[in-house]
Scaffold this motif. Structure first.
Motif, PDB file in Angstrom:
ATOM      1  N   THR A 208      -4.112  -3.621   0.640  1.00 50.83           N
ATOM      2  CA  THR A 208      -4.338  -1.628   0.187  1.00 50.83           C
ATOM      3  C   THR A 208      -5.792  -1.274  -0.134  1.00 50.83           C
ATOM      4  OG1 THR A 208      -3.210  -0.910  -1.754  1.00 50.83           O
ATOM      5  CG2 THR A 208      -3.694  -2.819  -1.917  1.00 50.83           C
ATOM      6  N   SER A 209      -5.929  -0.241  -0.862  1.00 50.78           N
ATOM      7  CA  SER A 209      -6.831   0.515  -1.306  1.00 50.78           C
ATOM      8  C   SER A 209      -7.676  -0.889  -2.631  1.00 50.78           C
ATOM      9  CB  SER A 209      -7.042   1.494  -2.009  1.00 50.78           C
ATOM     10  OG  SER A 209      -8.322   1.795  -2.724  1.00 50.78           O
ATOM     11  N   LEU A 210      -9.059  -1.193  -2.538  1.00 53.87           N
ATOM     12  CA  LEU A 210      -9.202  -1.673  -3.823  1.00 53.87           C
ATOM     13  C   LEU A 210      -9.033  -1.157  -5.322  1.00 53.87           C
ATOM     14  CD1 LEU A 210     -13.530  -2.599  -2.375  1.00 53.87           C
ATOM     15  CD2 LEU A 210     -11.074  -4.115  -3.081  1.00 53.87           C
ATOM     16  N   LEU A 211      -8.570   0.174  -5.070  1.00 56.45           N
ATOM     17  CA  LEU A 211      -7.992   1.142  -5.895  1.00 56.45           C
ATOM     18  C   LEU A 211      -7.127  -0.157  -6.839  1.00 56.45           C
ATOM     19  CD1 LEU A 211      -9.058   4.451  -5.809  1.00 56.45           C
ATOM     20  CD2 LEU A 211     -10.256   3.256  -7.463  1.00 56.45           C
ATOM     21  N   PHE A 212      -6.128  -0.330  -6.399  1.00 56.34           N
ATOM     22  CA  PHE A 212      -4.633  -1.040  -6.193  1.00 56.34           C
ATOM     23  C   PHE A 212      -5.222  -2.615  -6.579  1.00 56.34           C
ATOM     24  CE2 PHE A 212      -2.656   2.722  -3.962  1.00 56.34           C
ATOM     25  CZ  PHE A 212      -2.441   3.223  -5.040  1.00 56.34           C
ATOM     26  N   LEU A 213      -5.371  -2.918  -5.753  1.00 52.66           N
ATOM     27  CA  LEU A 213      -5.886  -4.139  -5.886  1.00 52.66           C
ATOM     28  C   LEU A 213      -6.597  -5.024  -6.670  1.00 52.66           C
ATOM     29  CD1 LEU A 213      -6.629  -6.289  -2.514  1.00 52.66           C
ATOM     30  CD2 LEU A 213      -4.500  -6.544  -3.795  1.00 52.66           C
ATOM     31  N   VAL A 214      -7.755  -4.595  -7.669  1.00 54.91           N
ATOM     32  CA  VAL A 214      -8.540  -5.089  -8.733  1.00 54.91           C
ATOM     33  C   VAL A 214      -7.562  -4.766  -9.543  1.00 54.91           C
ATOM     34  CG1 VAL A 214     -11.233  -4.705  -9.486  1.00 54.91           C
ATOM     35  CG2 VAL A 214     -10.614  -4.389  -6.670  1.00 54.91           C
ATOM     36  N   PRO A 215      -7.384  -4.075 -10.217  1.00 54.35           N
ATOM     37  CA  PRO A 215      -6.916  -3.795 -11.717  1.00 54.35           C
ATOM     38  C   PRO A 215      -5.505  -5.281 -11.621  1.00 54.35           C
ATOM     39  CG  PRO A 215      -6.550  -1.735 -10.869  1.00 54.35           C
ATOM     40  CD  PRO A 215      -7.391  -2.826  -9.894  1.00 54.35           C
ATOM     41  N   MET A 216      -4.306  -5.394 -11.011  1.00 53.75           N
ATOM     42  CA  MET A 216      -4.016  -6.180 -10.637  1.00 53.75           C
ATOM     43  C   MET A 216      -4.589  -7.696 -10.638  1.00 53.75           C
ATOM     44  SD  MET A 216      -0.738  -5.147  -8.347  1.00 53.75           S
ATOM     45  CE  MET A 216      -1.753  -5.465  -6.650  1.00 53.75           C
TER      46      MET A 216
ATOM     47  N   ASP B  36       0.904  -1.053   0.087  1.00 48.34           N
ATOM     48  CA  ASP B  36      -0.004   0.460  -0.445  1.00 48.34           C
ATOM     49  C   ASP B  36       1.190   1.051  -0.323  1.00 48.34           C
ATOM     50  OD1 ASP B  36      -3.233   1.002   0.439  1.00 48.34           O
ATOM     51  OD2 ASP B  36      -2.146   1.883   2.183  1.00 48.34           O
ATOM     52  N   ASP B  37       2.226   1.672   0.699  1.00 42.03           N
ATOM     53  CA  ASP B  37       2.254   2.418   1.259  1.00 42.03           C
ATOM     54  C   ASP B  37       3.653   2.682   0.069  1.00 42.03           C
ATOM     55  OD1 ASP B  37       2.046   3.076   3.588  1.00 42.03           O
ATOM     56  OD2 ASP B  37       3.189   2.271   4.773  1.00 42.03           O
ATOM     57  N   PHE B  38       4.482   1.350  -0.790  1.00 39.06           N
ATOM     58  CA  PHE B  38       4.915   1.438  -2.247  1.00 39.06           C
ATOM     59  C   PHE B  38       4.279   2.464  -3.239  1.00 39.06           C
ATOM     60  CE2 PHE B  38       6.166  -0.607  -6.181  1.00 39.06           C
ATOM     61  CZ  PHE B  38       6.865  -0.018  -5.664  1.00 39.06           C
ATOM     62  N   LEU B  39       2.546   1.811  -3.200  1.00 37.77           N
ATOM     63  CA  LEU B  39       2.143   1.924  -4.607  1.00 37.77           C
ATOM     64  C   LEU B  39       1.247   3.139  -4.236  1.00 37.77           C
ATOM     65  CD1 LEU B  39      -0.302  -1.233  -5.373  1.00 37.77           C
ATOM     66  CD2 LEU B  39       1.884  -0.014  -6.606  1.00 37.77           C
ATOM     67  N   VAL B  40       1.101   3.505  -3.506  1.00 41.85           N
ATOM     68  CA  VAL B  40       0.550   5.266  -2.404  1.00 41.85           C
ATOM     69  C   VAL B  40       1.794   6.229  -3.315  1.00 41.85           C
ATOM     70  CG1 VAL B  40      -0.148   6.798  -1.182  1.00 41.85           C
ATOM     71  CG2 VAL B  40      -1.123   4.783  -1.060  1.00 41.85           C
ATOM     72  N   GLN B  41       3.529   6.116  -2.657  1.00 44.78           N
ATOM     73  CA  GLN B  41       3.878   6.680  -3.354  1.00 44.78           C
ATOM     74  C   GLN B  41       4.709   6.739  -4.640  1.00 44.78           C
ATOM     75  OE1 GLN B  41       8.124   5.383  -2.517  1.00 44.78           O
ATOM     76  NE2 GLN B  41       8.568   6.560  -0.898  1.00 44.78           N
TER      77      GLN B  41
ATOM     78  N   SER C 264      -0.235   2.487 -10.310  1.00 47.27           N
ATOM     79  CA  SER C 264       0.217   3.843  -9.760  1.00 47.27           C
ATOM     80  C   SER C 264       0.806   4.572 -10.379  1.00 47.27           C
ATOM     81  CB  SER C 264       1.631   3.645  -8.785  1.00 47.27           C
ATOM     82  OG  SER C 264       1.680   2.942  -8.016  1.00 47.27           O
ATOM     83  N   HIS C 265       1.123   4.365 -12.167  1.00 49.19           N
ATOM     84  CA  HIS C 265       1.659   4.997 -13.568  1.00 49.19           C
ATOM     85  C   HIS C 265       0.230   5.289 -13.963  1.00 49.19           C
ATOM     86  CE1 HIS C 265       5.093   4.108 -12.496  1.00 49.19           C
ATOM     87  NE2 HIS C 265       6.153   3.281 -13.156  1.00 49.19           N
ATOM     88  N   LEU C 266      -0.539   4.829 -13.663  1.00 49.42           N
ATOM     89  CA  LEU C 266      -1.830   4.845 -14.280  1.00 49.42           C
ATOM     90  C   LEU C 266      -2.966   6.144 -13.343  1.00 49.42           C
ATOM     91  CD1 LEU C 266      -4.412   4.467 -16.058  1.00 49.42           C
ATOM     92  CD2 LEU C 266      -5.461   2.318 -14.098  1.00 49.42           C
ATOM     93  N   TYR C 267      -2.913   6.037 -12.751  1.00 47.67           N
ATOM     94  CA  TYR C 267      -4.044   6.679 -11.757  1.00 47.67           C
ATOM     95  C   TYR C 267      -2.711   7.742 -10.967  1.00 47.67           C
ATOM     96  CZ  TYR C 267      -6.688   2.805 -10.222  1.00 47.67           C
ATOM     97  OH  TYR C 267      -7.378   1.495  -9.884  1.00 47.67           O
ATOM     98  N   GLY C 268      -1.338   8.016 -10.926  1.00 46.58           N
ATOM     99  CA  GLY C 268      -0.497   9.500 -10.904  1.00 46.58           C
ATOM    100  C   GLY C 268      -0.780   9.713 -12.708  1.00 46.58           C
TER     101      GLY C 268
END
Length: 722
Positions: free
Chosen positions: A633-641, A467-472, A589-593
């Motif tokens: 971590t957030s569903l926003l990160f988990l669901v796509p992966m 979670d921290d890694f993807l948020v960063q 991360s790259h998508l959301y960023g």
């Protein structure tokens, strides 16, 4: 006898590495030309094949984007260099310049006060003349616990600093020093390791440190860690100094007199005024002195002579599953950056002259009125600018003088109507103020160098959960894309300002890679798979000559990456980790960023800055040490992966079935291999879905939602492509 003509450092060109890199660039580029020619030939094929035009174009676009990103990244590998420094050739202490150390913290909940104070103590104990060393802590939270921690650190420094100096302690962060084995190489000046006097004093200092930690922790427990005034408070500036004798013995007190200047700064914040995150905090600190070395709170010095070879390398476990040591950047890219004009300002562990931030504006505005228009109304700031080349100039005095001036400089409206901060200091263009500022300094003609000593100079805490890694990663991606879609895009703005186009390419690669990676990776993770499920070939069959081109490009890029990993002292396992985390970041991360940056550009949302969490969770840390991913971590990160893995698993199964029962393996081999590779590299996600049952696994509900998303994606994809 001192020789002023003797160099302080030497630059070594890596001729063999450069030859290998340039040869690989040439050969790989030729292969890419053949790939493009194969794709272009599609438009001259028989009209009956045109039913697959859309997926063909989409996968071609993914290939072109990834190829262009690869081409930009090769600028880092064109002229690789390294440097050897000679600290022993430096002049006497009285001829060394004054140094400011900036430490930034923004949230006592995510950045524990004890850790921040370790950074403060480590900086104070550096091997540098104390009268020329000034340590600033910028507290953007305005938290009472941080200010109290500074006072406690000052009191503990009375014992810690003399101890470090007396015994030549190299590990100057007390927490790291008292950890198991951290200080085993330290001893007294005569090499008397483990002497009775040394052991006795070490135990005494350790007791003092435990008392210091207990005091800071208790203050943090009952203090203002959740203050509602973080966005609405006055400026607080305090020069930390002695308030009582604390019953210290005379010898200890005498040794501790000559300590570096320690200043606490919490700039004014108001809800109605933008505070520009870390860039705004740094600009307030820049106003207060001459030249500085910047730390971030996740980094703690492990060597006392950090100002001589000043570079940051994090200390990470071999099972660095989140690539927190940034091996590729620190061991490969930055050395190539250095060969072209120097690396950008990079987050932490860098040294920069204040003159570089102000000089051009000072020369353009010689009279006082123009200086005020450029740098604001502070008389002392203007006065310091006029004396910027005088090394003994001190703005903040040890007697806490000029409170009105410091309050003015730390006010939230100081820069209104001026160039300061917007065009001169640390620039506000994005949340990656380091990259943006470094780019402008290079465009102004300044150069930088990269120092990578054999022994790491800093000990840092990396992210230990997903979670921290993807948020960063999302925050950094957003900041970089901010620059890419602005008028300062390095490919447009840089070539007219920088001495070489290759240097502009380096900056462009950093700014553009979030966009290119998320677009190309999403393309490769979905288009071939959907076409495989529907029996649509996108690649040459094994018997086709062009199959060799695609196979070569895959093997060429991956073998080169593996070579770089092994050449920099890492292992095959680390290569797998880097491949895996690259895929995970690209699709999240790259998508959301990138989306966040475009939304800010369109005015749909405001910029935000979320500090990386530095609080260790015992269970998460245990899983990290075991090399096990934590999927809390957030569903926003988990669901796509998870959805992409399910899609690739389904397409691989169908592809194998087609190969066995329909005999299409020759025609669909590459499309079967792609999902196979994705599955193998992302096995931890499959393990988290189907095998693991611990708290860090992927919940069944997430797996079901992701499966539904994959099914919907397949349904709509089939309609579009058929």
């Amino acid at each position: 006898m001192e020789n002023s003509k003797v160099p302080l450092h030497l630059c070594h060109v890596h001729k063999l590495s450069n030859f290998i890199n340039r040869t690989h660039i040439l050969v790989h580029s030729i292969a890419l030309v053949f790939l493009i020619s194969y794709r272009a030939s599609f438009f001259f094929q028989h009209p009956k094949t045109k039913a697959t035009t859309l997926p063909w174009l989409l996968v071609f676009a993914s290939e072109v984007l990834l190829a262009f990103e690869w081409l930009l990244s090769q600028s880092f590998r064109w002229q690789t260099v390294s440097r050897t420094v000679f600290p022993e050739r430096l002049p006497e202490d009285d001829k060394l310049p004054p140094i400011d150390v900036f430490i930034c913290t923004a949230d006592p909940e995510k950045e524990p006060t004890v850790g921040v104070m370790n950074t403060v103590l480590s900086a104070m104990a550096m091997d540098y003349p104390p009268e020329k060393l000034h340590v600033y802590l910028s507290d953007d939270a305005g938290a009472a616990v941080t200010l109290n921690g500074m006072r406690e650190a000052w009191r503990f420094a009375k014992w810690w600093l003399p101890f470090c100096k007396r015994y030549g302690i190299k590990c100057t962060a007390p927490e790291a020093y008292f950890s198991a084995g951290a200080g085993e190489d330290d001893g007294d000046e005569n090499g008397g390791f483990g002497g009775s006097e040394f052991v006795q004093e070490k135990e005494h200092i350790k007791e003092k440190y435990e008392a210091f930690k207990k005091s800071v922790t208790e203050n943090a427990r009952i203090g203002d860690t959740r203050s509602n005034s973080r966005r609405d408070h006055c400026a607080v500036i305090e020069v930390i100094q002695e308030t009582s004798s604390d019953n210290a013995d005379a010898i200890q007190a005498n040794e501790a007199k000559n300590k570096p200047l320690l200043i606490y700064v919490s700039r004014e914040k108001r809800p109605s005024q933008p505070h520009h995150f870390k860039a705004g905090a740094l600009n307030v600190l820049v106003c207060m002195h001459l030249s500085f070395c910047n730390f971030f709170t996740i980094y703690v010095s492990i060597l006392s002579n950090i100002l001589l070879p000043y570079m940051c390398i994090t200390y990470i476990l071999n099972s660095d599953i989140y690539d927190s040591q940034y091996r590729s950047a620190l061991k490969v890219l930055w050395k190539g950056y250095d060969g072209l004009g120097g690396p950008c300002v990079c987050g932490t562990g860098y040294y920069i002259k204040r003159l570089s931030l102000c000089e051009s504006s000072i020369s353009e505005a010689g009279d006082a009125m123009k200086l005020r228009q450029c740098f604001g109304p502070s008389n002392e700031f203007i006065k310091s600018l006029r004396q910027i080349n005088k090394p003994d100039r001190m703005f903040v005095q040890r007697n806490n003088a000029q409170p009105n001036e410091t309050q003015l400089l730390a006010s939230c409206a100081y820069e209104d109507g001026t160039k300061w901060g917007k065009e001169v200091g640390f620039l506000y263009g994005s949340v990656v103020e380091d990259y943006f500022t470094g780019f402008h300094l290079h465009c102004k003609g300044w150069i930088s160098v990269y120092c990578d000593p054999k022994r790491p100079q800093f000990l840092g805490s990396g992210t230990t959960n997903l979670d921290d890694f993807l948020v960063q990663g999302t925050r950094w991606s957003s900041g970089l894309v901010d620059v890419a879609i602005s008028k300062f895009n390095p490919l447009i703005y840089g070539p007219f300002k920088m001495p070489t186009f290759l240097h502009s390419m380096c900056y462009a690669e950093l700014a553009l890679f979030p966009i290119f990676y998320f677009l190309s990776l999403w393309g490769f993770a979905t288009i071939p798979q959907l076409c495989l499920l529907n029996g649509i070939p996108l690649y040459p069959q094994v018997s086709n000559t062009y199959f060799i081109v695609f196979a070569f490009i895959f093997l060429s890029s991956h073998s080169k990456h593996l070579y770089e990993v092994l050449a920099t002292g890492s292992t095959f396992r680390h290569w797998v980790n880097e491949q895996r985390i690259w895929m995970m970041k690209s699709v999240t991360s790259h998508l959301y960023g990138s989306v966040d940056a475009f939304m800010k550009k369109l005015g749909i949302r405001e910029a935000n800055f979320f500090p990386t969490n530095k609080v260790d969770d015992v269970e998460q840390l245990k899983r990290y040490n075991m090399g096990v991913f934590d999927f809390q971590t957030s569903l926003l990160f988990l669901v796509p992966m998870v959805a992409l893995i399910i899609l690739n698993m389904a397409s691989f199964a169908v592809g194998i079935a087609r190969g066995i029962f329909v005999g299409e393996l020759d025609k669909m081999f590459i499309q079967v291999f792609i999902p196979f590779y994705v599955i193998v590299m992302n096995y931890p996600i499959i393990e988290g879905m189907l095998i693991r049952k611990d708290k860090g696994s992927i919940p069944l509900s997430v797996t079901l939602v992701s499966a539904l998303v994959s099914l919907i994606f397949y349904f709509f994809g089939s309609i579009i492509f058929m």
